[in-house]
Design a protein around this motif. Structure first.
Motif, short mmCIF file in Angstrom:
data_model
loop_
_atom_site.label_atom_id
_atom_site.label_comp_id
_atom_site.label_asym_id
_atom_site.label_seq_id
_atom_site.Cartn_x
_atom_site.Cartn_y
_atom_site.Cartn_z
N TYR A 184 11.90 -5.14 0.19
CA TYR A 184 12.09 -3.73 0.11
C TYR A 184 12.97 -3.44 1.23
O TYR A 184 12.63 -3.24 2.46
CB TYR A 184 10.61 -3.40 0.03
N CYS A 240 14.89 2.62 -0.51
CA CYS A 240 13.59 2.77 -1.58
C CYS A 240 13.65 1.76 -2.69
O CYS A 240 13.80 2.09 -3.83
CB CYS A 240 13.31 3.96 -1.99
N ILE A 273 14.05 -2.53 -4.10
CA ILE A 273 13.60 -4.09 -3.57
C ILE A 273 14.98 -4.86 -4.17
O ILE A 273 15.60 -4.61 -5.23
CB ILE A 273 12.48 -4.51 -4.63
N ASN A 327 0.93 -6.58 -8.82
CA ASN A 327 1.33 -5.40 -9.01
C ASN A 327 0.52 -4.80 -10.21
O ASN A 327 0.41 -3.57 -10.24
CB ASN A 327 2.83 -5.32 -9.45
N LEU A 354 0.26 2.13 -7.52
CA LEU A 354 1.64 1.57 -8.14
C LEU A 354 1.94 2.59 -9.38
O LEU A 354 1.46 2.87 -10.08
CB LEU A 354 1.80 0.30 -8.61
N ALA A 414 9.35 2.03 -6.81
CA ALA A 414 8.82 1.61 -5.51
C ALA A 414 8.74 3.05 -4.43
O ALA A 414 7.59 3.18 -3.89
CB ALA A 414 9.74 0.51 -4.91
N SER A 422 5.52 4.88 -4.89
CA SER A 422 4.32 4.11 -4.92
C SER A 422 3.78 4.36 -3.71
O SER A 422 4.41 4.07 -2.57
CB SER A 422 4.50 2.66 -5.52
N PHE A 444 2.69 -1.53 -3.23
CA PHE A 444 3.30 -2.34 -4.38
C PHE A 444 3.66 -3.87 -3.61
O PHE A 444 3.73 -3.88 -2.47
CB PHE A 444 4.70 -2.00 -4.98
#
Length: 458
Positions: free
Chosen positions: A68, A73, A75, A252, A261, A274, A277, A280
């Motif tokens: 991440y 923000c 992945i 997840n 999440l 993400a 959340s 996650f």
């Protein structure tokens, strides 16, 4: 310096060398083999970064195949810039010893914009019309056209996806010879991924992977004899061992069901959000970095993870240093699977709401590693006809979605990432320079120094 070649035979373990690998069996017997105590996670990018720097993930920063990116923000998996590796590489160290030293890196990862003299790595083209066109990135730049003029277009679709075959590994081996004959590097690093595919598809049943073992043995036989005839020392090693699995774990989905999440709906489908959340998981084979936005939720998330069948351990800030994973890129928590389990990236609760890329080979959009990309969906009737129709759309210039990948994680029969149950199921290193191997086992972080010793000691 002594000319040295390192063949990275992915997934090769002591218990796979036998009747189906006659050349490697003989070559191993004439030299010495040691087992490698792998780094955690035992995955491609982390293992390679450790081998090439002699450092652990807390120093080189490669905590998985993806992580991440907190400031964005987002992945991201399978990034390619060598600048992400936060430590000097073996070729940097060797060049300080001998300014005339040169290095060729053939398909080891993080192979763009490095200080290696020669580099070849996959780099598909993605035109605005949605096509994915096989291509490579090279250093120097003109090596790109020279290689593909001589060897043909890099067979990207045999390198990953449901059509994987020995073709990709053979192309890499041939490219190594091409670079050798034109540039004669002091150190050559060659990535041979073929066993990675069959072992994830079928597990470690040698009866099911006999043909694949024979194919990689033939490639190794050709390369080793070729390089030895040119006066090179050869090291054969692997990054990890793959164990048979039968238990996919959807971290997840569990986090989502517990209100942690968040997803964003787009055109009736769901995307993992993400940044919105509370927690996650970034799943990578048998290890998952679990990012927890609010520290007050860490105990709740840890308790939830520890209750999941198939989770072997959960590491927090106090436990990560023991595994050298105390790096800012790591999750607040790290989940490690049992040897017979692995983690999916799946976060949707209804397959009809899965994102469109879930049913495609798309290693960059998916917020986690997806070995199900190796399988055509068995529920598709006449899959070859569907693929042919998609390819016709592509040829005619229409936009198309190659949505032929299954969403059934039970198809996967092999995985890696956790520490192996036994040395025979883990990575190994073989060399004919027996005087440099004075123990039966070495740490993953010792591989860098061992390569340097091959280069510098007679």
């Amino acid at each position: 310096m002594q000319k040295t070649v390192v063949l990275n035979v992915v997934g090769l373990t002591p218990n796979l060398i036998g009747k189906h690998t006659p050349f490697l069996s003989r070559w191993k017997s004439s030299g010495k083999a040691v087992t490698i105590e792998p780094v955690l996670p035992a995955v491609t990018c982390t293992a390679q970064a450790t081998y090439l720097t002699g450092k652990s993930p807390d120093e080189h920063g490669i905590v998985a195949n993806g992580w991440y990116f907190r400031d964005e923000c987002e992945i991201k998996f399978w990034r390619q810039s060598n600048k992400l590796v936060q430590a000097p590489k073996v070729w940097d160290i060797a060049k300080q010893i001998d300014p005339n030293f040169t290095c060729a890196n053939l398909f080891w990862w993080y192979n763009m914009y490095s200080s290696a003299d020669y580099a070849v790595t996959p780099r598909p083209m993605y035109p605005a019309d949605g096509r994915k066109i096989p291509d490579i990135y090279t250093q120097p730049e003109n090596l790109r056209s020279q290689l593909q003029s001589q060897l043909g277009q890099f067979p990207l679709f045999n390198f990953w996806g449901p059509n994987t075959s020995i073709r990709a590994t053979q192309w890499i081996a041939d490219s190594a010879k091409f670079v050798e004959e034109r540039h004669n590097p002091t150190l050559t690093l060659v990535y041979l991924p073929h066993l990675d595919y069959c072992l994830q598809k079928y597990g470690t049943d040698t009866n099911k992977i006999a043909k694949d073992l024979q194919e990689i043995d033939a490639v190794c036989s050709d390369l080793i004899q070729y390089y030895e005839n040119r006066g090179a020392q050869v090291i054969v090693l692997s990054e990890y061992g793959i164990t048979s699995v039968s238990k996919p774990i959807h971290l997840n989905r569990i986090l989502r069901e517990n209100g942690l999440l968040t997803v964003r709906e787009e055109l009736g489908r769901e995307l993992l959000d993400a940044g919105a959340s509370k927690a996650f998981a970034v799943a990578d084979h048998q290890l998952a970095h679990v990012y927890v936005d609010d520290p007050s939720y860490i105990l709740k998330v840890r308790s939830l993870l520890e209750e999941i069948d198939g989770v072997a351990q959960v590491l927090d800030e106090t436990e990560k240093p023991a595994y050298h994973l105390n790096h800012s890129r790591s999750g607040e928590l790290i989940a490690v699977a049992q040897p017979d389990a692995w983690f999916t990236y799946y976060y949707w609760l209804d397959d009809h709401r899965a994102p469109d890329f879930a049913r495609t080979v798309d290693i960059h959009r998916k917020p986690g590693y997806d070995p199900v990309e190796l399988f055509i969906d068995p529920q598709i009737k006449l899959p070859q006809a569907k693929i042919a129709l998609k390819l016709l759309q592509k040829k005619l210039g229409f936009r198309y979605l190659m949505d032929v990948i299954a969403l059934d994680a039970d198809l996967v029969k092999g995985s890696h990432g956790c520490l192996p149950p036994s040395p025979d199921e883990g990575p190994l290193l073989i060399s004919q320079q027996t005087n440099l191997l004075d123990s039966s086992s070495i740490q993953a972080s010792s591989v860098c120094q061992l390569i340097l010793e091959h280069l510098t000691k007679k």
